[in-house]
Design a protein around this motif. Sequence first.
Motif, PDB file in Angstrom:
ATOM      1  N   VAL A  19       0.814  -1.052  -0.063  1.00 14.64           N
ATOM      2  CA  VAL A  19       0.015   0.094   0.027  1.00 14.64           C
ATOM      3  C   VAL A  19       0.853   1.325   0.117  1.00 14.64           C
ATOM      4  N   LYS A  20       2.049   1.207   0.773  1.00 11.40           N
ATOM      5  CA  LYS A  20       2.845   2.411   0.943  1.00 11.40           C
ATOM      6  C   LYS A  20       3.612   2.441  -0.410  1.00 11.40           C
ATOM      7  N   LEU A  21       4.072   1.545  -0.860  1.00 13.25           N
ATOM      8  CA  LEU A  21       4.797   1.368  -2.527  1.00 13.25           C
ATOM      9  C   LEU A  21       3.779   2.044  -3.526  1.00 13.25           C
ATOM     10  N   ILE A  22       2.720   1.819  -3.548  1.00 13.20           N
ATOM     11  CA  ILE A  22       1.547   2.014  -4.688  1.00 13.20           C
ATOM     12  C   ILE A  22       1.363   3.824  -4.251  1.00 13.20           C
ATOM     13  N   LYS A  37      -5.799   4.431   1.377  1.00 13.54           N
ATOM     14  CA  LYS A  37      -6.156   3.148   1.734  1.00 13.54           C
ATOM     15  C   LYS A  37      -6.513   2.587   0.390  1.00 13.54           C
ATOM     16  N   LEU A  38      -6.606   1.405   0.145  1.00 17.00           N
ATOM     17  CA  LEU A  38      -6.994   0.769  -0.966  1.00 17.00           C
ATOM     18  C   LEU A  38      -8.634   0.226  -0.844  1.00 17.00           C
ATOM     19  N   ARG A  39      -9.356  -0.162  -1.642  1.00 19.08           N
ATOM     20  CA  ARG A  39     -10.533  -0.519  -1.885  1.00 19.08           C
ATOM     21  C   ARG A  39     -10.601  -2.070  -2.226  1.00 19.08           C
ATOM     22  N   PHE A  40      -9.650  -2.292  -3.055  1.00 13.95           N
ATOM     23  CA  PHE A  40      -9.670  -3.496  -3.649  1.00 13.95           C
ATOM     24  C   PHE A  40      -8.135  -3.804  -4.041  1.00 13.95           C
ATOM     25  N   ILE A  41      -7.723  -5.033  -4.013  1.00 12.34           N
ATOM     26  CA  ILE A  41      -6.468  -5.290  -4.468  1.00 12.34           C
ATOM     27  C   ILE A  41      -6.542  -6.715  -5.149  1.00 12.34           C
ATOM     28  N   GLY A  42      -6.041  -7.052  -6.522  1.00  7.34           N
ATOM     29  CA  GLY A  42      -6.051  -8.303  -7.016  1.00  7.34           C
ATOM     30  C   GLY A  42      -4.692  -8.211  -7.560  1.00  7.34           C
ATOM     31  N   PHE A  43      -4.215  -9.734  -7.903  1.00  4.45           N
ATOM     32  CA  PHE A  43      -3.026  -9.878  -8.511  1.00  4.45           C
ATOM     33  C   PHE A  43      -3.012 -11.591  -8.803  1.00  4.45           C
ATOM     34  N   GLU A  44      -1.939 -11.950  -9.744  1.00  6.62           N
ATOM     35  CA  GLU A  44      -1.920 -13.482 -10.160  1.00  6.62           C
ATOM     36  C   GLU A  44      -0.411 -13.815  -9.466  1.00  6.62           C
ATOM     37  N   ALA A  45      -0.580 -14.801  -8.763  1.00  8.58           N
ATOM     38  CA  ALA A  45       0.530 -15.554  -8.049  1.00  8.58           C
ATOM     39  C   ALA A  45       0.618 -16.900  -7.897  1.00  8.58           C
ATOM     40  N   ALA A  46       1.637 -17.635  -7.637  1.00 13.34           N
ATOM     41  CA  ALA A  46       1.289 -19.179  -7.350  1.00 13.34           C
ATOM     42  C   ALA A  46       0.553 -19.272  -6.167  1.00 13.34           C
ATOM     43  N   ALA A  47      -0.131 -20.430  -6.741  1.00 13.07           N
ATOM     44  CA  ALA A  47      -1.166 -20.794  -5.442  1.00 13.07           C
ATOM     45  C   ALA A  47      -0.182 -21.256  -4.124  1.00 13.07           C
ATOM     46  N   GLY A  48      -0.861 -20.633  -3.168  1.00  7.97           N
ATOM     47  CA  GLY A  48      -0.367 -20.946  -1.822  1.00  7.97           C
ATOM     48  C   GLY A  48       0.733 -19.677  -1.378  1.00  7.97           C
ATOM     49  N   THR A  49       0.895 -18.769  -2.301  1.00 11.99           N
ATOM     50  CA  THR A  49       1.644 -17.595  -2.025  1.00 11.99           C
ATOM     51  C   THR A  49       0.947 -16.784  -0.778  1.00 11.99           C
ATOM     52  N   GLN A  50       1.618 -16.496   0.129  1.00 14.63           N
ATOM     53  CA  GLN A  50       1.170 -15.952   1.384  1.00 14.63           C
ATOM     54  C   GLN A  50       1.084 -14.273   1.058  1.00 14.63           C
ATOM     55  N   MET A  76     -13.587  -3.721   1.441  1.00 15.11           N
ATOM     56  CA  MET A  76     -12.582  -3.851   2.515  1.00 15.11           C
ATOM     57  C   MET A  76     -11.866  -2.791   2.549  1.00 15.11           C
ATOM     58  N   LEU A  77     -11.463  -1.894   3.772  1.00 12.62           N
ATOM     59  CA  LEU A  77     -10.358  -0.879   3.603  1.00 12.62           C
ATOM     60  C   LEU A  77      -9.267  -1.497   3.828  1.00 12.62           C
ATOM     61  N   ILE A  78      -8.304  -1.422   2.673  1.00 18.40           N
ATOM     62  CA  ILE A  78      -6.985  -2.185   2.849  1.00 18.40           C
ATOM     63  C   ILE A  78      -5.771  -1.125   3.291  1.00 18.40           C
ATOM     64  N   ILE A  95      -8.025  -0.583  -6.685  1.00 14.52           N
ATOM     65  CA  ILE A  95      -8.964   0.478  -6.529  1.00 14.52           C
ATOM     66  C   ILE A  95      -8.778   1.440  -5.397  1.00 14.52           C
ATOM     67  N   TYR A  96      -8.610   2.625  -5.686  1.00 16.78           N
ATOM     68  CA  TYR A  96      -8.406   3.531  -4.250  1.00 16.78           C
ATOM     69  C   TYR A  96      -9.551   4.618  -4.406  1.00 16.78           C
TER      70      TYR A  96
END
Length: 96
Positions: A19-22, A37-50, A76-78, A95-96
Amino acid sequence: MIPNYRTFTLTATAEDDIVKLIYEELKKEGYKNPDFKLRFIGFEAAAGTQIIINGNPNKVPSTKYFITPYTGDEYMLIKTVKMPAGCAALDFHVIY
């Protein structure tokens, strides 16, 4: 305030808050909001990535797509997002 949708390609260490980097990227463009704050975040990564959102641990599901709930009026407020393993040149849709 009208929500803004953007994609950011970021590299982060385990200690970095996404969030700070964005916000730092947006500040370069003249955006100012000390309570960012963010309202939404989405990304693609390997299954199980924490991923840790607002201090709560999560994992990328088997689909390899991680998205937070967002229905326009309900979201949600991220405040913080961390990836314990870090990431390299990962596309974050927000989305912010």
